[in-house]
Write a protein that holds these residues in place. Structure first.
Motif, PDB file in Angstrom:
ATOM      1  N   GLU A 192      39.201   4.028  74.517  1.00 31.00           N
ATOM      2  CA  GLU A 192      37.749   3.813  75.220  1.00 31.00           C
ATOM      3  C   GLU A 192      37.762   2.365  75.674  1.00 31.00           C
ATOM      4  OE1 GLU A 192      34.696   5.276  73.038  1.00 31.00           O
ATOM      5  OE2 GLU A 192      35.371   7.440  73.279  1.00 31.00           O
ATOM      6  N   GLY A 193      38.767   1.627  75.644  1.00 29.96           N
ATOM      7  CA  GLY A 193      39.016   0.247  75.936  1.00 29.96           C
ATOM      8  C   GLY A 193      39.376   0.108  77.546  1.00 29.96           C
ATOM      9  N   PHE A 194      40.087   1.360  78.145  1.00 28.43           N
ATOM     10  CA  PHE A 194      40.529   1.373  79.306  1.00 28.43           C
ATOM     11  C   PHE A 194      39.293   1.201  80.431  1.00 28.43           C
ATOM     12  CE2 PHE A 194      44.626   2.947  77.163  1.00 28.43           C
ATOM     13  CZ  PHE A 194      45.346   2.067  77.852  1.00 28.43           C
ATOM     14  N   HIS A 195      39.824   0.637  81.484  1.00 31.38           N
ATOM     15  CA  HIS A 195      38.853   0.774  82.691  1.00 31.38           C
ATOM     16  C   HIS A 195      38.436   2.135  82.912  1.00 31.38           C
ATOM     17  CE1 HIS A 195      36.778  -1.431  85.699  1.00 31.38           C
ATOM     18  NE2 HIS A 195      37.397  -0.997  86.746  1.00 31.38           N
ATOM     19  N   TYR A 196      37.293   2.594  83.716  1.00 31.81           N
ATOM     20  CA  TYR A 196      36.477   3.753  83.535  1.00 31.81           C
ATOM     21  C   TYR A 196      37.650   4.829  84.436  1.00 31.81           C
ATOM     22  CZ  TYR A 196      35.313   2.786  88.574  1.00 31.81           C
ATOM     23  OH  TYR A 196      35.195   2.329  89.913  1.00 31.81           O
ATOM     24  N   ASP A 197      38.377   4.085  85.492  1.00 27.93           N
ATOM     25  CA  ASP A 197      39.191   5.029  86.363  1.00 27.93           C
ATOM     26  C   ASP A 197      40.626   4.953  86.281  1.00 27.93           C
ATOM     27  OD1 ASP A 197      39.566   2.532  87.377  1.00 27.93           O
ATOM     28  OD2 ASP A 197      39.218   2.667  89.336  1.00 27.93           O
ATOM     29  N   ALA A 198      41.116   4.447  84.829  1.00 24.83           N
ATOM     30  CA  ALA A 198      42.435   4.438  84.569  1.00 24.83           C
ATOM     31  C   ALA A 198      43.362   5.740  84.839  1.00 24.83           C
ATOM     32  CB  ALA A 198      42.570   3.988  83.081  1.00 24.83           C
ATOM     33  N   GLY A 251      34.913  11.122  82.214  1.00 21.72           N
ATOM     34  CA  GLY A 251      33.327  10.839  81.387  1.00 21.72           C
ATOM     35  C   GLY A 251      32.659  11.754  80.461  1.00 21.72           C
ATOM     36  N   MET A 252      33.700  12.664  80.020  1.00 20.09           N
ATOM     37  CA  MET A 252      33.459  13.854  79.014  1.00 20.09           C
ATOM     38  C   MET A 252      33.604  13.396  77.363  1.00 20.09           C
ATOM     39  SD  MET A 252      32.344  16.511  80.909  1.00 20.09           S
ATOM     40  CE  MET A 252      32.928  17.834  79.776  1.00 20.09           C
ATOM     41  N   VAL A 282      42.247   4.685  67.426  1.00 18.28           N
ATOM     42  CA  VAL A 282      43.221   4.884  68.774  1.00 18.28           C
ATOM     43  C   VAL A 282      42.192   5.385  69.635  1.00 18.28           C
ATOM     44  CG1 VAL A 282      44.731   6.404  69.600  1.00 18.28           C
ATOM     45  CG2 VAL A 282      44.992   5.770  67.520  1.00 18.28           C
ATOM     46  N   ARG A 283      41.246   6.393  69.518  1.00 14.46           N
ATOM     47  CA  ARG A 283      40.348   6.794  70.586  1.00 14.46           C
ATOM     48  C   ARG A 283      39.303   5.859  70.910  1.00 14.46           C
ATOM     49  NH1 ARG A 283      35.449   9.390  70.792  1.00 14.46           N
ATOM     50  NH2 ARG A 283      35.475   9.585  68.574  1.00 14.46           N
ATOM     51  N   LYS A 284      38.589   5.470  70.028  1.00 10.01           N
ATOM     52  CA  LYS A 284      37.151   4.630  70.108  1.00 10.01           C
ATOM     53  C   LYS A 284      37.557   3.186  70.439  1.00 10.01           C
ATOM     54  CE  LYS A 284      34.017   6.827  66.915  1.00 10.01           C
ATOM     55  NZ  LYS A 284      33.731   6.929  65.559  1.00 10.01           N
ATOM     56  N   ARG A 285      38.479   2.704  69.802  1.00 12.90           N
ATOM     57  CA  ARG A 285      38.637   1.251  70.314  1.00 12.90           C
ATOM     58  C   ARG A 285      39.779   1.221  71.236  1.00 12.90           C
ATOM     59  NH1 ARG A 285      36.279  -2.462  66.676  1.00 12.90           N
ATOM     60  NH2 ARG A 285      35.292  -1.306  65.099  1.00 12.90           N
ATOM     61  N   ALA A 338      42.654  11.086  77.123  1.00 12.16           N
ATOM     62  CA  ALA A 338      42.944  10.520  78.312  1.00 12.16           C
ATOM     63  C   ALA A 338      42.188  11.117  79.271  1.00 12.16           C
ATOM     64  CB  ALA A 338      44.291  10.409  78.492  1.00 12.16           C
ATOM     65  N   HIS A 339      42.158  12.537  79.684  1.00 11.35           N
ATOM     66  CA  HIS A 339      41.578  13.248  80.581  1.00 11.35           C
ATOM     67  C   HIS A 339      40.089  13.125  80.379  1.00 11.35           C
ATOM     68  CE1 HIS A 339      40.051  16.103  83.175  1.00 11.35           C
ATOM     69  NE2 HIS A 339      39.674  16.745  82.224  1.00 11.35           N
TER      70      HIS A 339
END
Ligand code: CMC
Length: 433
Positions: A131-137, A190-191, A125-128, A184-185
């Protein structure tokens, strides 16, 4: 006193409708402030109530939350919101909403243990996925999608009439919402992701997943943890609001609870509902200083400045009882964090609006969102997280309503419409139009 005199003094708890086309009439009893549309249909089949926004429609019977908008009363399962905010915790309130009664010590311990054991999310759920979202989602967009995606991880979720499966999905959803929210946060700033710390209580664990950096254990300030717990209690349910209605409507098709919950999250996203506290902060920031407040209020009245965000409510026509509690909580939070500089603008706005005929005649008062954003901002949450912070506790309310709806064996939600389009007309080939 003769019988006829006696009869005339009795007020019937019913209405009588007459079809003026035929002269046929029907008496319908008034039950708990409502009349059954099924009775109406006996006299007038094919004549529909025209009620956009369900302003005058009771869509269901419910035993969960009582709300009196004129008196400013809110109760969960009979318990006043003030009492619960003062004495309870979010997790206990979630139990109350779902089960109908406050738990005993043993029941609460078991519930707490169960929730704690379900805080982790599948690594994929997290990794794939996340983390597949655009950086500013936007984290709320990520949450909506992640909640829906959970249904693909728990295939037993489709067994909605199996009590054990239903209980498990409810536990999973309540336990995993803070984990998804914090994930999500962390992604959006980027943390690295922080795993749940199951030695912590519900709110402390969420704050740890939000803010932990390199320390072995994150211990949140207890005043802030308690303030968050109170905000979660206040947001846990609010009867048939837009997102709860979405949950019930989608759930009425017997979809799994993750899919229904994702729909509820999506409904909560909008600025008229869960996005309102974000809109309040943007509005206060735009106003900029106390001196600009009167001009801003004028622009709202003239219709050029948009709406006064955090004011007005479909049901409350007096001060929202949750807003009163939040105002007190804000003072406690500001003692720790320092005063939010936007507070003075908010207080001035409230003062002017509450003495202005435009707002008083329309019975527009501060709602839950007017002050909650100031607290969240002072606690360090970015604006984009505000609707996410609303979704975490409202999950308990959504699930309580979903469960109640299934237990009532309710029909699939399928309203009628009044057709206002074109009459029948022949198709014209594209070259001849
Ligand atoms: N500022 C200025 N005027 C308003 C406002 C406002 N915030 N809210 C309502 N009005 C006016 C509206 O223009 C209308 O005036 P008129 O009769 O002259 O046309 C009258 O009041 C009635 O408004 P409405 O739109 O018919 O009321 P509604 O029950 O459909 O809307 C509401 C309720 C909450 C969507 C609305 O009050 C609003 O947009 N408020 C601002 C957004 C907000 O704070 N939302 C959070 C609600 S509480 C948390 C939650 O439930 O999620």
């Amino acid at each position: 006193m003769g019988p006829s005199q006696e009869d005339s003094s009795v007020v019937a708890e019913s209405i009588t409708i007459i079809d003026n086309r035929t002269g046929n009439q029907l008496e319908i009893p008034i039950d708990r402030g409502g009349v059954a549309a099924s009775e109406w249909s006996k006299l007038l089949p094919g004549i529909w109530f025209y009620d956009p926004g369900f302003v005058s429609t009771a869509a269901c019977e419910s035993t969960i939350t009582y709300l009196d908008g004129d008196e400013g009363i809110l109760r969960y399962r009979g318990y006043p919101i003030e009492d619960l905010a003062e004495n309870s915790t979010y997790l206990e309130v979630a139990y109350l909403l779902l089960r109908g009664e406050l738990p005993t010590v043993e029941e609460f311990d078991a519930w707490h243990h169960e929730i704690t054991m379900h805080t982790f999310i599948h690594e994929n759920v997290r990794k794939r996925f996340l983390e597949g979202f655009h950086y500013d989602a936007h984290p709320m967009g990520m949450l909506v999608s992640a909640v829906a995606a959970l249904s693909t991880f728990y295939l037993d979720a489709k067994e909605i009439f199996d009590p054990a499966s239903r209980h498990k999905q409810i536990t999973r959803l309540i336990a995993k919402m803070p984990t998804l929210a914090a994930a999500a946060h962390r992604f959006s700033v980027g943390m690295p992701f922080v795993y749940p710390d199951n030695s912590l209580d519900f709110c402390s664990n969420f704050l740890s997943m939000m803010w932990k950096v390199a320390e072995p254990r994150f211990d949140a300030n207890p005043v802030l943890t308690r303030a968050l717990d109170i905000l979660f209690i206040l947001h846990a349910d609010h009867e048939q609001n837009c997102s709860t209605t979405a949950m019930r409507v989608v759930g009425s098709s017997h979809s799994d609870p993750y899919s229904a919950c994702a729909a509820a999250c999506a409904a909560l996203y909008g600025p008229r509902h869960g996005g309102a506290n974000e809109a309040v902060i943007r509005m206060l920031t735009e106003i900029g200083s106390i001196e600009n407040v009167p001009a801003f209020v004028d622009s709202v009245k003239q219709g050029t400045g948009g709406r006064l965000q955090g004011f007005g409510h479909r049901v409350y026509k007096s001060y929202d009882p949750r807003a009163k509690i939040i105002k007190r909580t804000a003072d406690q939070v500001f003692e720790i964090t320092g005063k939010n500089p936007l507070l003075d603008i908010a207080l001035k706005l409230e003062e002017i609006a509450l003495s202005d005929e435009y707002f008083t005649s329309r019975r527009l008062y501060p709602n839950v969102d007017f002050y909650s954003g100031l607290i969240y901002q002072a606690m360090g949450f970015p604006l984009e997280m505000f609707p996410v912070l609303f979704a975490i506790p409202r999950t308990a309310g959504w699930l309580a309503h979903w469960q109640e709806m299934l237990d009532q064996d309710s029909k699939i939600a399928r309203p009628r419409q009044l057709y206002a389009g074109a009459e029948e007309r022949p198709y014209v080939p594209i070259g001849s139009r």
